[in-house]
Enzyme design. Structure first.
Site, PDB file in Angstrom:
ATOM      1  N   GLY A   1      -4.028  -0.450   8.073  1.00 54.42           N
ATOM      2  CA  GLY A   1      -5.343  -0.743   7.517  1.00 54.42           C
ATOM      3  C   GLY A   1      -5.650  -2.227   7.448  1.00 54.42           C
ATOM      4  CB  THR A   2      -3.581  -5.181   6.517  1.00 55.63           C
ATOM      5  OG1 THR A   2      -3.204  -4.620   5.261  1.00 55.63           O
ATOM      6  CG2 THR A   2      -3.777  -6.670   6.368  1.00 55.63           C
TER       7      THR A   2
ATOM      8  CD  GLN B   1      -5.711   4.289  -1.364  1.00 60.61           C
ATOM      9  OE1 GLN B   1      -5.316   5.444  -1.521  1.00 60.61           O
ATOM     10  NE2 GLN B   1      -4.868   3.259  -1.336  1.00 60.61           N
TER      11      GLN B   1
ATOM     12  CB  SER C   1      -3.262   2.892   6.415  1.00 59.47           C
ATOM     13  OG  SER C   1      -1.932   2.489   6.351  1.00 59.47           O
TER      14      SER C   1
ATOM     15  CG  HIS D   1       1.643   3.601   4.712  1.00 65.09           C
ATOM     16  ND1 HIS D   1       1.876   3.224   3.415  1.00 65.09           N
ATOM     17  CD2 HIS D   1       0.806   2.675   5.230  1.00 65.09           C
ATOM     18  CE1 HIS D   1       1.210   2.092   3.166  1.00 65.09           C
ATOM     19  NE2 HIS D   1       0.555   1.737   4.251  1.00 65.09           N
TER      20      HIS D   1
ATOM     21  CB  CYS E   1      -1.095  -8.758  -3.797  1.00 66.25           C
ATOM     22  SG  CYS E   1      -2.730  -8.276  -4.249  1.00 66.25           S
TER      23      CYS E   1
HETATM   24  N1  PLP Z   1      -7.184  -1.047   2.184  1.00 64.55           N
HETATM   25  C1  PLP Z   1      -6.924  -0.298   1.113  1.00 64.55           C
HETATM   26  C2  PLP Z   1      -8.050   0.229   0.286  1.00 64.55           C
HETATM   27  C3  PLP Z   1      -5.610  -0.019   0.752  1.00 64.55           C
HETATM   28  O1  PLP Z   1      -5.356   0.706  -0.340  1.00 64.55           O
HETATM   29  C4  PLP Z   1      -4.565  -0.550   1.549  1.00 64.55           C
HETATM   30  C5  PLP Z   1      -3.150  -0.333   1.169  1.00 64.55           C
HETATM   31  O2  PLP Z   1      -2.790  -0.347   0.016  1.00 64.55           O
HETATM   32  C6  PLP Z   1      -4.890  -1.297   2.681  1.00 64.55           C
HETATM   33  C7  PLP Z   1      -6.214  -1.527   2.969  1.00 64.55           C
HETATM   34  C8  PLP Z   1      -3.839  -1.859   3.569  1.00 64.55           C
HETATM   35  O3  PLP Z   1      -3.351  -0.870   4.458  1.00 64.55           O
HETATM   36  P1  PLP Z   1      -1.957  -1.072   5.226  1.00 64.55           P
HETATM   37  O4  PLP Z   1      -0.882  -0.833   4.237  1.00 64.55           O
HETATM   38  O5  PLP Z   1      -1.976  -0.034   6.302  1.00 64.55           O
HETATM   39  O6  PLP Z   1      -1.965  -2.429   5.804  1.00 64.55           O
END
Ligand code: PLP
Length: 383
Positions: free
Chosen positions: A79-80, A187, A207, A209, A335
């Site tokens: 997702g990031t 989510q 994402s 996982h 974080c």
């Molecule tokens: N966006 C949201 C809303 C998330 O909850 C998360 C992960 O906690 C991410 C992005 C990041 O996803 P990834 O862990 O696949 O990088």
């Protein structure tokens, strides 16, 4: 093996918004593919072609579940990366200068936007939110009137509180004004039957996982030909949108996990919602003074419950105390997961940061007995 040395302690896991255990059926499919398919999907010989077929079948399966075309699905590391690629692409390649977002977004949106602002001179407009975390749609409409050529980036479900965005209304507002709509759907994909055609979301991300698939793999959905240059440079993979040899086994596992999520969706939703409601009822009864953050009893994701406890225990001690009891929860995004004080979301909602808060996030694997144990421990540590 060293990495398994500490794994005999039974854990009660309520941190599924952070990551989920992989479904064993997913693991089986990944193993089967890993045994037989090893070619580089870009190679033109038979071994490569077999790998390519596996990837394209996975893409078709994901597209079918989300009601988009396979050509709109691009694999990423998660997702990031998907959020970064989209936001950078909109500013650098598509020329957008105005970005409308909220103070409650995930760092995977807020942090890239900050850096893009430094490098591309974009303007970031924050839409107002209420105490439950709902976006003020009138304010959004006002911002769009001033900046119709904007990219609106608003998450579908907040990862800390579960508050849901009315995506249909937001999508309509964006498109009525001619803006693009990016939604961080990390989510919600795999939790809801998200149809990315209606409401029309221009950019969505996922994402694996988060829905019982493997870590380190995800995808972005890019609709209506809003293509940009690759964020990760190198080869021409993913039709020139994301360089690097594809994570073949991860992609296969992700497609299988999404399939399983869609097959069991209604049953899982019922089960998880019942756990969440039971948890809230028990907590209200046994812990007078508990407060639920976000819109827990309204428009909220069934998998997430955020709460603030009576101010008995030091906020910094809460998660370690629960950890000592074998209970895994967190206070928000990665974080901020080690401390209740780091949550920019709770702070923006006006939650009392002197009191301990935590996020409980459920999955289909949780049981009513685990909820009972969790509540008992919360009562104990608050006593
Ligand atoms: N966006 C949201 C809303 C998330 O909850 C998360 C992960 O906690 C991410 C992005 C990041 O996803 P990834 O862990 O696949 O990088």
């Amino acid at each position: 093996m060293l990495i398994f040395a500490c794994m005999d302690q039974k854990l009660i896991y309520f941190d599924h918004a952070a990551s989920t255990p992989i479904d064993l059926q997913v693991l089986d499919v990944m193993q089967d593919v890993a045994k037989d398919v090893f070619g580089n999907p870009s190679s033109v010989h038979e071994a490569g072609r077999r790998a390519r077929v596996v990837i394209e079948n996975a893409r078709r399966s994901i597209a079918r579940n989300l009601q988009v075309t396979p050509a709109e699905v691009f694999f990423t590391s998660g997702g990031t990366e998907a959020n970064n690629a989209i936001l950078w692409g909109c500013a650098r390649d598509l020329g957008y200068r105005h970005f409308i977002t909220s103070p409650l977004e995930h760092p995977a949106v807020l942090n890239p936007l900050e850096t893009i602002r430094e490098q591309h001179n974009i303007r970031i407009h924050l839409v107002k939110v209420d105490a439950s975390g709902h976006v003020d749609l009138d304010h959004l409409a006002g911002l769009l009137q001033q900046h119709p050529d904007a990219v609106v980036s608003l998450m579908h479900a907040n990862n800390e509180t579960g508050t849901l965005l009315p995506v249909k209304a937001v999508s309509k507002l964006c498109h009525d004004h001619g803006a693009l709509f990016h939604s961080d759907t990390v989510q919600t994909i795999g939790k809801f039957g998200v149809n990315l055609r209606d409401p029309n979301i221009d950019f969505a991300v996922a994402s694996a996982h988060k829905f019982h698939g493997p870590k380190g793999v995800g995808f972005m959905v890019i609709r209506a030909g809003n293509f940009f240059k690759p964020f990760v440079l190198g080869g021409g993979q993913e039709r020139n949108m994301r360089a690097g040899t594809e994570n073949l086994y991860g992609i296969v596992g992700m497609a299988e996990a999404l399939n399983l999520a869609h097959e069991g969706m209604e049953k899982d939703q019922r089960h998880i919602l019942a756990l969440k409601k039971t948890c809230m009822t028990m907590l209200k009864e046994k812990l007078p003074g508990v407060a639920f953050n976000g819109d827990a009893e309204g428009s909220s994701l069934h998998t997430i419950l955020n709460l603030t406890l009576p101010a008995v225990i030091d906020p910094d001690m809460l998660l370690p105390r629960l950890d000592m009891e074998g209970i895994c929860v967190s206070s928000g995004s990665a974080c901020a997961s080690g401390t209740t004080k780091g949550s920019h979301v709770l702070e923006a909602l006006g939650v009392d940061m002197q009191r301990p808060s935590l996020r409980i996030s459920f999955s289909r694997y949780n049981t009513p007995e685990e909820v009972q144990q969790l509540v008992d421990v919360l009562v104990k540590v608050s006593g």
